[in-house]
Design a protein around this motif. Structure first.
Motif, mmCIF file in Angstrom:
data_model
loop_
_atom_site.group_PDB
_atom_site.id
_atom_site.type_symbol
_atom_site.label_atom_id
_atom_site.label_comp_id
_atom_site.label_asym_id
_atom_site.label_seq_id
_atom_site.Cartn_x
_atom_site.Cartn_y
_atom_site.Cartn_z
ATOM 1 N N LEU A 136 -7.309 -16.228 15.847
ATOM 2 C CA LEU A 136 -8.112 -15.281 16.619
ATOM 3 C C LEU A 136 -8.728 -14.235 15.691
ATOM 4 N N PRO A 137 -9.815 -13.589 16.108
ATOM 5 C CA PRO A 137 -10.454 -12.588 15.243
ATOM 6 C C PRO A 137 -9.767 -11.228 15.281
ATOM 7 N N TYR A 138 -8.447 -11.218 15.328
ATOM 8 C CA TYR A 138 -7.648 -9.996 15.303
ATOM 9 C C TYR A 138 -6.478 -10.239 14.368
ATOM 10 N N SER A 139 -5.861 -9.167 13.908
ATOM 11 C CA SER A 139 -4.742 -9.277 12.974
ATOM 12 C C SER A 139 -3.444 -9.109 13.753
ATOM 13 N N MET A 140 -2.672 -10.188 13.850
ATOM 14 C CA MET A 140 -1.438 -10.165 14.628
ATOM 15 C C MET A 140 -0.213 -10.330 13.742
ATOM 16 N N TYR A 141 0.698 -9.374 13.889
ATOM 17 C CA TYR A 141 2.004 -9.444 13.239
ATOM 18 C C TYR A 141 3.061 -9.327 14.333
ATOM 19 N N TRP A 142 4.310 -9.589 13.957
ATOM 20 C CA TRP A 142 5.370 -9.679 14.969
ATOM 21 C C TRP A 142 6.634 -8.997 14.488
ATOM 22 N N TRP A 143 7.475 -8.651 15.446
ATOM 23 C CA TRP A 143 8.846 -8.292 15.098
ATOM 24 C C TRP A 143 9.788 -9.221 15.837
ATOM 25 N N THR A 144 10.947 -9.422 15.252
ATOM 26 C CA THR A 144 11.930 -10.271 15.908
ATOM 27 C C THR A 144 13.063 -9.433 16.466
ATOM 28 N N ARG A 145 13.437 -9.743 17.672
ATOM 29 C CA ARG A 145 14.560 -9.081 18.333
ATOM 30 C C ARG A 145 15.883 -9.523 17.704
ATOM 31 N N VAL A 173 6.199 -12.127 10.589
ATOM 32 C CA VAL A 173 7.177 -11.148 11.088
ATOM 33 C C VAL A 173 7.368 -10.057 10.039
ATOM 34 N N VAL A 174 7.122 -8.811 10.438
ATOM 35 C CA VAL A 174 7.195 -7.696 9.487
ATOM 36 C C VAL A 174 8.335 -6.735 9.810
ATOM 37 N N GLN A 175 9.080 -7.027 10.887
ATOM 38 C CA GLN A 175 10.074 -6.054 11.331
ATOM 39 C C GLN A 175 11.197 -6.722 12.110
ATOM 40 N N GLY A 176 12.382 -6.165 12.016
ATOM 41 C CA GLY A 176 13.486 -6.505 12.895
ATOM 42 C C GLY A 176 13.704 -5.371 13.871
ATOM 43 N N GLN A 197 20.504 -6.084 6.968
ATOM 44 C CA GLN A 197 20.538 -6.234 5.512
ATOM 45 C C GLN A 197 19.549 -7.301 5.042
ATOM 46 N N GLU A 198 19.471 -8.383 5.785
ATOM 47 C CA GLU A 198 18.529 -9.447 5.442
ATOM 48 C C GLU A 198 17.087 -8.951 5.534
ATOM 49 N N ALA A 199 16.792 -8.170 6.595
ATOM 50 C CA ALA A 199 15.444 -7.603 6.733
ATOM 51 C C ALA A 199 15.110 -6.753 5.510
ATOM 52 N N LYS A 200 16.059 -5.946 5.081
ATOM 53 C CA LYS A 200 15.839 -5.095 3.911
ATOM 54 C C LYS A 200 15.607 -5.938 2.658
ATOM 55 N N ARG A 201 16.407 -6.999 2.517
ATOM 56 C CA ARG A 201 16.263 -7.878 1.348
ATOM 57 C C ARG A 201 14.865 -8.476 1.288
ATOM 58 N N MET A 202 14.301 -8.752 2.456
ATOM 59 C CA MET A 202 12.965 -9.354 2.520
ATOM 60 C C MET A 202 11.852 -8.304 2.488
ATOM 61 N N GLY A 203 12.217 -7.032 2.358
ATOM 62 C CA GLY A 203 11.206 -5.975 2.323
ATOM 63 C C GLY A 203 10.600 -5.684 3.681
ATOM 64 N N THR A 217 24.165 10.688 15.068
ATOM 65 C CA THR A 217 23.914 9.272 15.373
ATOM 66 C C THR A 217 22.699 8.770 14.607
ATOM 67 N N ILE A 218 21.646 9.572 14.588
ATOM 68 C CA ILE A 218 20.426 9.183 13.851
ATOM 69 C C ILE A 218 20.753 9.002 12.369
ATOM 70 N N ALA A 219 21.552 9.916 11.816
ATOM 71 C CA ALA A 219 21.928 9.824 10.396
ATOM 72 C C ALA A 219 22.735 8.557 10.125
ATOM 73 N N LYS A 220 23.681 8.249 10.999
ATOM 74 C CA LYS A 220 24.483 7.033 10.825
ATOM 75 C C LYS A 220 23.592 5.793 10.823
ATOM 76 N N LEU A 221 22.669 5.746 11.764
ATOM 77 C CA LEU A 221 21.806 4.568 11.884
ATOM 78 C C LEU A 221 20.839 4.478 10.708
ATOM 79 N N LYS A 222 20.410 5.622 10.199
ATOM 80 C CA LYS A 222 19.580 5.612 8.994
ATOM 81 C C LYS A 222 20.378 5.042 7.816
ATOM 82 N N LEU A 223 21.647 5.420 7.711
ATOM 83 C CA LEU A 223 22.490 4.882 6.647
ATOM 84 C C LEU A 223 22.655 3.370 6.764
ATOM 85 N N LEU A 224 22.700 2.870 7.996
ATOM 86 C CA LEU A 224 22.881 1.432 8.220
ATOM 87 C C LEU A 224 21.578 0.652 8.077
ATOM 88 N N GLY A 225 20.426 1.369 8.025
ATOM 89 C CA GLY A 225 19.194 0.655 7.708
ATOM 90 C C GLY A 225 18.022 0.831 8.637
#
Length: 579
Positions: A136-145, A173-176, A197-203, A217-225
């Motif tokens: 299609l003439p649009y740029s489509m990317y995805w995230w996986t649940r 897919v650019v995001q988890g 961790q796998e998402a991070k490994r793949m950039g 809670t936000i800080a904990k989740l930031k630490l986890l990725g």
């Protein structure tokens, strides 16, 4: 063999030939005043486009113009195509119809939720469908649940390590995320942490879903990725996330039209740097988009006195930067995909013309049509074919308590104080019958729903979080009639009264998505909302009510594939009944 790179070697050599004067550009945008996203300045120059790529920006003009369309842009302002970083492309519309419609007001790149495809299609068909979307003439990317945001009977099988990893490894897919199951993560779910961790490994990015979360809670989740979040509802929420190093996506949606409050909050908190701020309409239902998509949010921002340059960066460069896509998107500069909006003034973000992947999709305010047929049925999105019926034996309601709507999407338990054994309930109260039925007809769960309406007699929907069937109504005969009509049209949403169909929204793509263009779908949804409102539905978004009845990332009680579920206690209160 799958094409691994955005442009093949042969194409890259052709791009160089354009600069060497051996080949003509496809389009020359002369005398352009355009936004340079990293300099944060309006620049004057010429822009050479070859096929779908910007091959040069600067003072020089091409030597060859033989096969080139020359456009004088002297009276216009050019900005990068807008990027919607958080799309749920299944709110009755489908990814193709939404992107086509959104492109008409300048939104030409999309980061899409894969939930419906993950739940409804086998992986091979889903991935072949992604290839179709890329044409299609649009740029489509995805995230996986990483989770279903409900209680599924077979979630461990559906969200297996192999399935999630296959999606995560896909080039589109650019995001988890969005991670609605973060409480599980904090409680020690190492499979979720492994996927992060796998998402991070793949950039790749991991997005949270953190409404009401504390700083800790936000800080904990930031630490986890977790990298970002779109659930801020106040300026304080935005500040808390920015302080912890998250990227914040400001939301203005049909269910949470928060942008005015958020903008005032940013000002109150003294936030003047917007480099870590993006914009989203967060899967709004069709009618919310009557005036467009990100252009509407941009107008609100500019009207609040924020610099147009900062506003356009929020809707383009910042999103590309967050997703590590600035080599392709978010800038009008050499090497980028040719997604360009042509504005009549710097302060008006609704474009007069739009280039998307180097093709005109809007020219002088007139839509330019392209062949966009998607072979849906070949890829698994077929009309819903139910080989079972709803009978009066199914319509047995004997729960001690039911589900009460606090608003469009929040539900709590309540004690049933009427006799639910009759075929029709009175209209002097707002309690209705509610059933969730397995898509394959194997099980059901029946209860009462308070607050939906006092006058809707029969309402059937194959549109739901998991694709299972929802029945609501005051009248058992009308509920059966609505189900039968929904079944007859291959899936959809049907409203009945006294045996007659008042209105229907056909959803022939697996009973979940419409094939119709957005303008027609908008009218269908508006009619349904009016009819429901006339019959006592007092909230704003019945489509989201249907979607979120099963959603366990919201409090307090939900109807799920496992039964009536207490979100806070993580307990099934009443299990589903086999039919």
């Amino acid at each position: 063999m799958e094409q691994r790179y955005r442009w093949k070697n042969k194409q890259l050599r052709e791009h160089i030939q354009v600069l060497d004067g051996e080949r003509s550009p496809t389009i020359l945008l002369k005398n352009a005043t355009y936004l340079h996203s990293t300099l944060k300045q309006w620049i004057q120059g010429h822009i050479w486009v070859y096929e779908d790529r910007i091959v040069y920006t600067g003072d020089k003009l091409p030597e060859q113009l033989g096969e080139c369309e020359v456009v004088d842009c002297a009276s216009q302002y050019l900005v990068p195509g807008y990027i919607e970083p958080h799309v749920h492309p299944f709110q009755l519309y489908n990814p193709q119809s939404f992107s086509k419609y959104a492109s008409q007001t300048g939104t030409t790149a999309f980061v899409n939720d894969n939930l419906m495809m993950f739940l409804q299609l086998e992986k091979k068909k889903a991935f072949s469908l992604l290839k179709e979307f890329n044409k299609l003439p649009y740029s489509m990317y995805w995230w996986t649940r990483f989770d279903s945001q409900t209680e599924m009977a077979d979630e461990a099988t559906t969200f297996s390590n192999g399935e999630v990893k296959s999606w995560l490894e896909h080039d589109s897919v650019v995001q988890g995320g969005e991670l609605t199951a973060w409480p599980r993560l904090l409680e020690g779910d190492d499979l979720l942490l492994h996927w992060m961790q796998e998402a991070k490994r793949m950039g790749k990015i991991v997005e949270g879903h953190l409404p009401g979360s504390s700083d800790k809670t936000i800080a904990k989740l930031k630490l986890l990725g977790i990298d970002g979040d779109h659930e801020a509802m106040t300026g304080e929420d935005v500040y808390k996330r920015l302080i912890q190093g998250l990227t914040v996506t400001l939301r203005h949606s049909s269910i949470r039209p928060d942008l005015p409050v958020l903008l005032d909050g940013l000002k109150e908190k003294g936030i003047e740097n917007f480099d870590s701020i993006l914009l989203t309409t967060d899967g709004s239902t069709p009618a919310f988009h009557e005036e467009g998509v990100l252009n509407v949010l941009l107008k609100m921002i500019i009207d609040k006195g924020i610099s147009p340059i900062e506003a356009y960066n929020m809707a383009s460069y910042n999103a590309a930067n967050y997703y590590n896509l600035t080599h392709l998107h978010g800038m009008i500069a050499t090497g980028r995909v040719a997604n360009i909006n042509f504005l009549s003034s710097k302060e008006d973000p609704s474009p007069v013309s739009v280039l998307s992947k180097g093709k005109w999709v809007l020219r002088d305010k007139m839509q330019v049509e392209h062949d966009q047929e998607i072979p849906w049925e070949e890829h698994g999105f077929t009309p819903l074919a139910l080989d079972w019926d709803v009978t009066y034996d199914d319509l047995q309601f004997s729960m001690p308590f039911g589900i009460e709507m606090v608003n469009d999407v929040i539900t709590k338990p309540y004690s049933i104080n009427i006799n639910p054994s009759t075929d029709e309930l009175a209209s002097d109260h707002d309690q209705s019958f509610l059933m969730l039925l397995d898509r394959k007809g194997k099980w059901r769960i029946s209860t009462m729903l308070k607050g939906f309406s006092n006058g809707v007699k029969g309402f059937a929907s194959s549109y739901s979080n998991t694709g299972d069937i929802i029945l609501i109504g005051k009248s058992k005969p009308d509920m059966i009639a609505a189900f039968n009509r929904m079944k007859e049209i291959g899936g959809g949403i049907v409203l009945t009264e006294n045996g007659e169909v008042l209105h229907e929204i056909p959803l022939p793509l697996s009973g979940l998505l419409s094939k119709k263009e957005m303008p027609e779908l908008i009218e269908e949804e508006k009619i349904m909302k009016v009819l429901l409102s006339e019959r006592g539905y007092k909230f704003s978004d019945p489509i989201y009510t249907l979607l979120f009845l099963q959603s366990t990332h919201l409090p307090y009680i939900r109807v799920t594939q496992k039964g009536i579920y207490d979100v806070m206690k993580k307990t099934v209160l009443f299990p589903t009944i086999m039919r």
